[in-house]
Scaffold this motif. Sequence first.
Motif: not given
Length: 832
Positions: A456-480
């Motif tokens: 289990t790996i957590n982000s070092e800082n809390p997630a923020e409110e997205a102003l434009k494109r929030p994380l979704d499955e497509e973005v997460l699959r692409e990045q991870f």
Amino acid sequence: MRTDIKREDIELLAPAGTWEAMRAAVANGANAVYFGVEKFNARARANNFLMEELPQIMEFLHTYGVKGFLTFNILVFENELEDAKELIDACINAGVDAVIVQDLGLVKMIREISPDFPIHGSTQMTITSPEAAEFTKPYDMERVVLGRENNLKQIKKIADSAKLPLEVFVHGALCVSYSGQCLTSEMWGGRSANRGECAQACRLPYDMMVDGEHKDMGNIAYVLSPKDLNALELVPELIEAGVTSFKIEGRLKSPEYVANVVSKYRKAIDAYFLGVTDYQPDLIDIQELEQSFSRGFTYGFLKGTNNKQLVDGTFPKKRGVFLGHVKKVYRDAILIDLQAPLKRGDGIVFDFGDPTQDEEGGRVYDIRIKGQKIEGGVNEGLYEIVMGRNDVNLHNINVGDKVWRTSDMELDRRLRRTFETEKPYRTFPVNLEVYGAVGQPLVTVWTDVKKGTSVTINSENPAEEALKRPLDEEVLREQFGRLGGTVYELDELHVELTGNVIVPKSEMNRIRREAVEQLFALRIAPPKYTRVEQEPDVYEDTAVPEPVDGADARLIALCRSLEQIEAAGQTDVDYIYADFEFVKDYPQAVEAARKAGKKIALATPRIHMPGENGILRQMLKHQPDGILIRNTGAAYFFEQERPAGIELIGDFSLNIANHKAVNLFLERGMDRVTASYDLNTEQMIDLLSQSKSEHMEVVIHQHMPMFHTEHCVYCTFLSEGTDFTNCGRPCEEQRVSLKDRVGMEHPVRVDTGCRNTVYNAVDQSGAEYLGEFLGNGVRHYRVEFLEEEGKRVKEVLKLYRQALAGEVTGTHVWRTLNATNQLGVTRGQLTK
């Protein structure tokens, strides 16, 4: 098709003598690799690895989920036990998945160090029956490697009875002798096959002598040189017989060979689990296997004994793919009726039937038809083959010569490409779960599906409110999913996000890198084995021998004929052993010994196969005083059914080379044991000095039994039959010996199981070392006879009795034997 097993239950086990070969095995689909280090393995001529490399080797193999087995499949001499312990410790620390062991004394020592470190019983243990497998069970061995002489029906019987995982050789060179039972290299050159130094005497030419006369064999000279094993099309039958590990021979072979053979068997195993139960390899697959290495292919003994198919006899070395015959020799080319593909650059050799002579061969320069050059390769048909001018002398090539393709550079290049790459050889699926909400750390759970580990790996800082494109499955699959260059690929992705969550891409990159790093560390982490709390001393179970007065020593005569027993009965020997070819003759042996007032022991066959307990029960019916036990199958049988008052004597073929092996067999019910013939006098003294030598027997005179084979030369070359059912039993009417290159004729005897033993032509005597043996507590001395007449039996026994009593010296015995024997005598392997 079996439904109780899965593809991953079947192991494809590949050899590796070098790093390149190891990479070739992994890249082409091996589940496991076996390899040796610089000491203690049965391939002393291989490059081998270093003990210091073990952690690196295991890290590489475990990266790809491949198991690594260290070959420790030799006999361990007394003065090597400390070094052996050091290597076992190194294996445990490095996370080696198992050691492949021959020496039962080493098995005992490993269990003193660790109760759960995996041990595989090597084929050199000569495990060929359910009883032999049962003998190993008190030592919690993980699996046994069956003898190459077991057929499919026997394998199934052993699997059904023993309930142990079974490993079977499926491809590569065959030893003509039972593994662990060949003493030829030891006898002739002091290079023991049980020490990884086989000199391949089975690949030498021999003349066959029948009743003292030379038998004309034409171009057949290699009567002990088997073809190579190829069980590719038997993969379904082997799986259904209960084989769980398919072993490929070849730690001395090239990485291209390993890549080739592993890929073919991977294809066959996978086909079975796709529903193909009658697998038929492609012709091109067979030809490619022949190309990598072949002396001609055979099923070995897997389909039963067929002596005619096992040995060709006309050549002992690699041939490759058979191309056809020479039809005509031109001024600048050779006309060949091709029966297999050929192209420019291929290597070929012209075979005129005498491989002891230099052969013509080289690379194909051009291919023509009626003088016209052909571009590219050709298949079947009549073609003119042009060789390089400096490669062959066309005057030495004759019409009718066989032609073999010995090399294919294009195939080699293709095979090398499979493992010469910077990319990972294979990747493994990773499942990912992502949880997050605005103001909270992004939580990622990464699971290595095959390994079953998660991080289990957590982000070092809390997630923020997205102003434009929030994380979704497509973005997460692409990045991870950017896992290129690693052994992982993203498979399933589960996302639970609350709100329009976003984290920086740089942070997602860090999470991915850290997850891969931690998963990889878990993937390559060595398995943990239990160690005993207090480190054992390998010599804490030794004994101090008490010297023996030679006048109190017991003299034993091993006889192989009724005449010899009757002659021995007229001497003052203390015991007679009967080792007859046919068990049916044992009642006469017992009667003759009883008549002479002598105790008698009956010798078991050297090999024990499924269904052969009847032979052992028949021996008991004759009510001998003792049984000379020659294999662990018989040892287990008599351990279970031993009548009161019968002595059990362990023979040389149990391969006892250190005090731990002595103790093991004594603990299993033996009254005394015989040291292995692999020991010279110095090694024998080392063993005796640490052992309960009052329970040991030394063979002081014998014809060394060199080869012990399932292959029968009587059946192969003196009959039209293929096995004992149809050979007509020429062994009952004729006597065969094999004449070697220096003119020595080595007798070939047959046992009740139709197995052959080739004995050394010259007697071996250890008379000069009697004083040392007596000084180290040995009180039992055996003299073995082979074809001696009764008069000679009495003369030899009298000499040894005089030497034991101190009336003559051992040197006097040796000189007398040398003077009175037509061939003299030898000190054999006993020489220090």
